[in-house]
Design a protein around this motif. Structure first.
Motif, mmCIF file in Angstrom:
data_model
loop_
_atom_site.group_PDB
_atom_site.id
_atom_site.type_symbol
_atom_site.label_atom_id
_atom_site.label_comp_id
_atom_site.label_asym_id
_atom_site.label_seq_id
_atom_site.Cartn_x
_atom_site.Cartn_y
_atom_site.Cartn_z
ATOM 1 N N PRO A 106 0.817 -1.214 0.000
ATOM 2 C CA PRO A 106 0.000 0.000 0.000
ATOM 3 C C PRO A 106 0.851 1.265 0.000
ATOM 4 O O PRO A 106 1.409 1.661 1.011
ATOM 5 C CB PRO A 106 -0.811 -0.125 1.290
ATOM 6 C CG PRO A 106 -0.804 -1.586 1.599
ATOM 7 C CD PRO A 106 0.534 -2.081 1.140
ATOM 8 N N GLY A 107 1.030 1.858 -1.167
ATOM 9 C CA GLY A 107 1.770 3.110 -1.260
ATOM 10 C C GLY A 107 3.265 2.969 -1.212
ATOM 11 O O GLY A 107 3.977 3.901 -0.867
ATOM 12 N N GLY A 116 -3.379 9.045 -4.856
ATOM 13 C CA GLY A 116 -3.577 7.636 -4.536
ATOM 14 C C GLY A 116 -2.461 7.075 -3.682
ATOM 15 O O GLY A 116 -2.700 6.344 -2.716
ATOM 16 N N TRP A 117 -1.212 7.413 -4.029
ATOM 17 C CA TRP A 117 -0.079 6.924 -3.244
ATOM 18 C C TRP A 117 -0.157 7.411 -1.805
ATOM 19 O O TRP A 117 0.066 6.647 -0.865
ATOM 20 C CB TRP A 117 1.225 7.400 -3.871
ATOM 21 C CG TRP A 117 1.525 6.823 -5.216
ATOM 22 C CD1 TRP A 117 0.953 5.722 -5.793
ATOM 23 C CD2 TRP A 117 2.471 7.327 -6.156
ATOM 24 N NE1 TRP A 117 1.480 5.513 -7.034
ATOM 25 C CE2 TRP A 117 2.411 6.470 -7.279
ATOM 26 C CE3 TRP A 117 3.344 8.398 -6.163
ATOM 27 C CZ2 TRP A 117 3.215 6.674 -8.396
ATOM 28 C CZ3 TRP A 117 4.147 8.601 -7.267
ATOM 29 C CH2 TRP A 117 4.092 7.754 -8.379
ATOM 30 N N GLU A 150 -2.698 8.403 -0.030
ATOM 31 C CA GLU A 150 -3.794 7.805 0.727
ATOM 32 C C GLU A 150 -3.526 6.348 1.078
ATOM 33 O O GLU A 150 -3.991 5.855 2.108
ATOM 34 C CB GLU A 150 -5.098 7.924 -0.060
ATOM 35 C CG GLU A 150 -5.608 9.352 -0.182
ATOM 36 C CD GLU A 150 -6.937 9.453 -0.892
ATOM 37 O OE1 GLU A 150 -7.523 10.545 -0.893
ATOM 38 O OE2 GLU A 150 -7.391 8.419 -1.457
ATOM 39 N N ARG A 151 -2.736 5.638 0.255
ATOM 40 C CA ARG A 151 -2.478 4.223 0.508
ATOM 41 C C ARG A 151 -1.200 3.972 1.292
ATOM 42 O O ARG A 151 -0.890 2.822 1.612
ATOM 43 C CB ARG A 151 -2.394 3.451 -0.816
ATOM 44 C CG ARG A 151 -3.699 3.355 -1.562
ATOM 45 C CD ARG A 151 -3.608 2.347 -2.702
ATOM 46 N NE ARG A 151 -2.563 2.676 -3.655
ATOM 47 C CZ ARG A 151 -2.702 3.507 -4.670
ATOM 48 N NH1 ARG A 151 -3.853 4.141 -4.845
ATOM 49 N NH2 ARG A 151 -1.712 3.731 -5.511
ATOM 50 N N CYS A 152 -0.424 5.002 1.565
ATOM 51 C CA CYS A 152 0.898 4.815 2.167
ATOM 52 C C CYS A 152 0.768 4.470 3.649
ATOM 53 O O CYS A 152 0.830 5.350 4.521
ATOM 54 C CB CYS A 152 1.753 6.071 1.986
ATOM 55 S SG CYS A 152 3.493 5.781 2.371
ATOM 56 N N SER A 153 0.578 3.197 3.954
ATOM 57 C CA SER A 153 0.375 2.758 5.326
ATOM 58 C C SER A 153 1.683 2.516 6.069
ATOM 59 O O SER A 153 1.736 2.621 7.295
ATOM 60 C CB SER A 153 -0.457 1.474 5.342
ATOM 61 O OG SER A 153 0.208 0.444 4.617
ATOM 62 N N GLY A 194 -4.737 1.600 -6.700
ATOM 63 C CA GLY A 194 -3.550 0.777 -6.826
ATOM 64 C C GLY A 194 -3.668 -0.116 -8.046
ATOM 65 O O GLY A 194 -4.721 -0.713 -8.293
#
Length: 515
Positions: free
Chosen positions: A58-59, A109-110, A112-115, A145
């Motif tokens: 994710p990210g 998108g990156w 928001e997904r960067c966990s 993604g």
């Protein structure tokens, strides 16, 4: 312009996850304005930044897309796209509208997904301002993604993404360096470009958090290596002698990749192929040989994990990672390894910490013996699979290995055939009159074909299919189809720089199409 020339000069070590790993590197590209956008857009099919998002998690940028020595820098190890995010937002400011929108969608998108490393918690003030602006813009939709198969012929890299997991392959050739070591960085990067594989199954820190100072550099996953002791690398970027490295993608979903490995200063040779499917990756190796009195090994897996491996006859399972189905009897080892970031990066301004760090590893590998003459291997990775599903796969064998020789490597999975033709030959329904990588899929009355030349040495190839087709649904301009009981697909490969050529045919039971 000096900046433009400097960017082009880095071509043999140019990996998108590293060239723009911080705003300082992004700034010269931003100054190029529209020229930079044109340059970047032309470096990969669909545009370089369109293809960059195949993330490891994710990210996260995949480890094999980091600059060749950047992985040894603790603050820039894979697991974050923070600097790539800001580089894209910087580029967006001066880009034409079509690129500007796409760049901003990707970055949103990156972020928001960067966990693994929350973006706003680590960005500086200017980067935070740019991120808040795009996050708060209702007119910018966060790009999802990506799911699919992505080939990067200008970087000798391949990424295969499915929901819940990703698989990346780092290769090298006469065009792209296998490793880079300068300024005290990356002294043990001997095999990172020899087919190292990166499997992400929900652990974004697998190849980030203290991986590089602790992993055994002689046993990187996916590689086939001579185990002789190596001297530290210093001030060198090696481009191997092989021309062949790359792959093809079919319908954006399936892929075949391959690389000829030529040892660094030793006569080690191997021909390696990977066939990327819906829920599995098949890895084949053939023609493996060596001399000089050293053992040659192929590493199936070298996983940083606290899980205990389950080993059975012909298969294995690792909780949190997935399953492995293999021919032969590989060896395994579980150990805790300790190292220091300073051991792999002693640079004046990038040097790592002196404090030791540790991680526990599960390693599975084939021992091909001392000076093998024509060794081979075959195994299947089942990312995220349960122990029960792995056992069932081993029992039912839904994927068949059609060939694994120095001349052809091929598999079949239902209505999909995929092959690496190192020379003219036949595998299943595929016959090629010249070296190439090819995939064919029959689904209903439609037959899809994809072809590429990873060696970039063939002007044209003709595939003869053992599947009747009486019409053409579509074909690239470089592809000519002759329908019939054994249709022929002729592809002009010269000058295509390793890219995929595709066509779709209509089989029995479909309306007739012609050209």
């Amino acid at each position: 312009m000096p900046d433009f020339d400097a960017l082009r000069a880095t071509a043999t070590t140019l990996l998108t996850g590293g060239v723009f790993d911080d705003p300082a590197r992004a700034a010269p590209v931003r100054r190029l304005g529209r020229r930079a956008t044109s340059l970047l857009a032309g470096m990969a099919p669909g545009g370089l930044w369109d293809d960059l998002p195949p993330e490891g998690g994710p990210g996260n940028v995949t480890g094999c897309h980091q600059r060749l020595r950047l992985v040894t820098t603790a603050w820039a190890t894979p697991g974050t796209v923070q600097h790539a995010d800001d580089a894209v937002l910087l580029l967006a400011q001066g880009a034409p509208e079509a690129y500007r929108r796409r760049f901003r969608e990707l970055a949103k998108g990156w972020i928001e997904r960067c966990s693994a490393r929350p973006y706003l918690a680590h960005a500086d003030v200017p980067a935070t301002r740019r991120a808040v602006d795009v996050l708060g813009d209702p007119g910018v939709a966060a790009a999802p993604g990506p799911v699919g198969h992505f080939v990067f012929p200008d970087m000798d890299r391949v990424v295969h993404r499915r929901p819940g997991w990703s698989y990346a392959i780092g290769m090298s050739s006469r065009r792209v360096a296998a490793y880079e070591a300068i300024n005290g960085e990356n002294p043990h990067g001997w095999y990172t470009g020899d087919g190292m594989t990166y499997l992400y199954t929900g652990d974004p820190g697998q190849f980030g958090h203290d991986f590089w100072p602790t992993v055994d550099p002689y046993r990187l996953p996916g590689t086939t290596v001579d185990t002789r002791e190596r001297a530290d690398l210093h001030m060198v970027a090696r481009r191997p002698d092989n021309a062949w490295a790359g792959g093809a993608t079919l319908a954006g979903r399936y892929g075949a990749a391959s690389m000829e490995v030529i040892g660094d200063g030793v006569p080690t040779r191997a021909r390696k192929s990977w066939f990327c499917l819906d829920a599995a990756v098949v890895a084949l190796g053939s023609g493996i040989r060596g001399s000089g009195g050293h053992t040659v090994e192929t590493v199936l897996e070298n996983r940083a994990t606290e899980a205990e491996p389950f080993l059975a006859d012909g298969w294995a399972h690792l909780e949190g990672t997935g399953g492995y189905v293999f021919e032969g009897t590989p060896l395994s080892l579980t150990e805790r390894r300790t190292g220091r970031w300073h051991d792999i990066n002693s640079g004046d301004d990038t040097g790592g910490a002196l404090e030791p760090v540790s991680r526990r590893y599960v390693t599975i590998w084939y021992d091909h013996g001392i000076d093998p003459a024509d060794a081979a291997y075959a195994y299947v990775l089942l990312p995220g699979a349960s122990r029960e599903r792995t056992r069932a796969f081993h029992r039912d064998r839904p994927v068949a290995v059609l060939a694994n020789t120095p001349l052809v490597q091929a598999v079949r999975a239902g209505g999909l055939w995929a092959a690496t033709f190192w020379a003219a030959g036949t595998a299943g329904v595929l016959t090629a009159d010249a070296p190439c990588v090819a995939l064919v899929r029959r689904r209903g009355t439609r037959i899809d074909v994809a072809v590429a030349d990873p060696g970039r040495t063939v002007e044209a190839v003709t595939l003869t299919l053992g599947l009747p087709a009486h019409g053409v649904l579509r074909a690239d301009d470089t592809v000519t189809v002759t329908p019939g009981a054994r249709p022929r697909v002729t592809v002009k490969l010269g000058g295509s720089a390793g890219r995929t050529h595709a066509a779709a045919l209509s089989g029995p039971g479909s309306p007739r199409y012609g050209r």
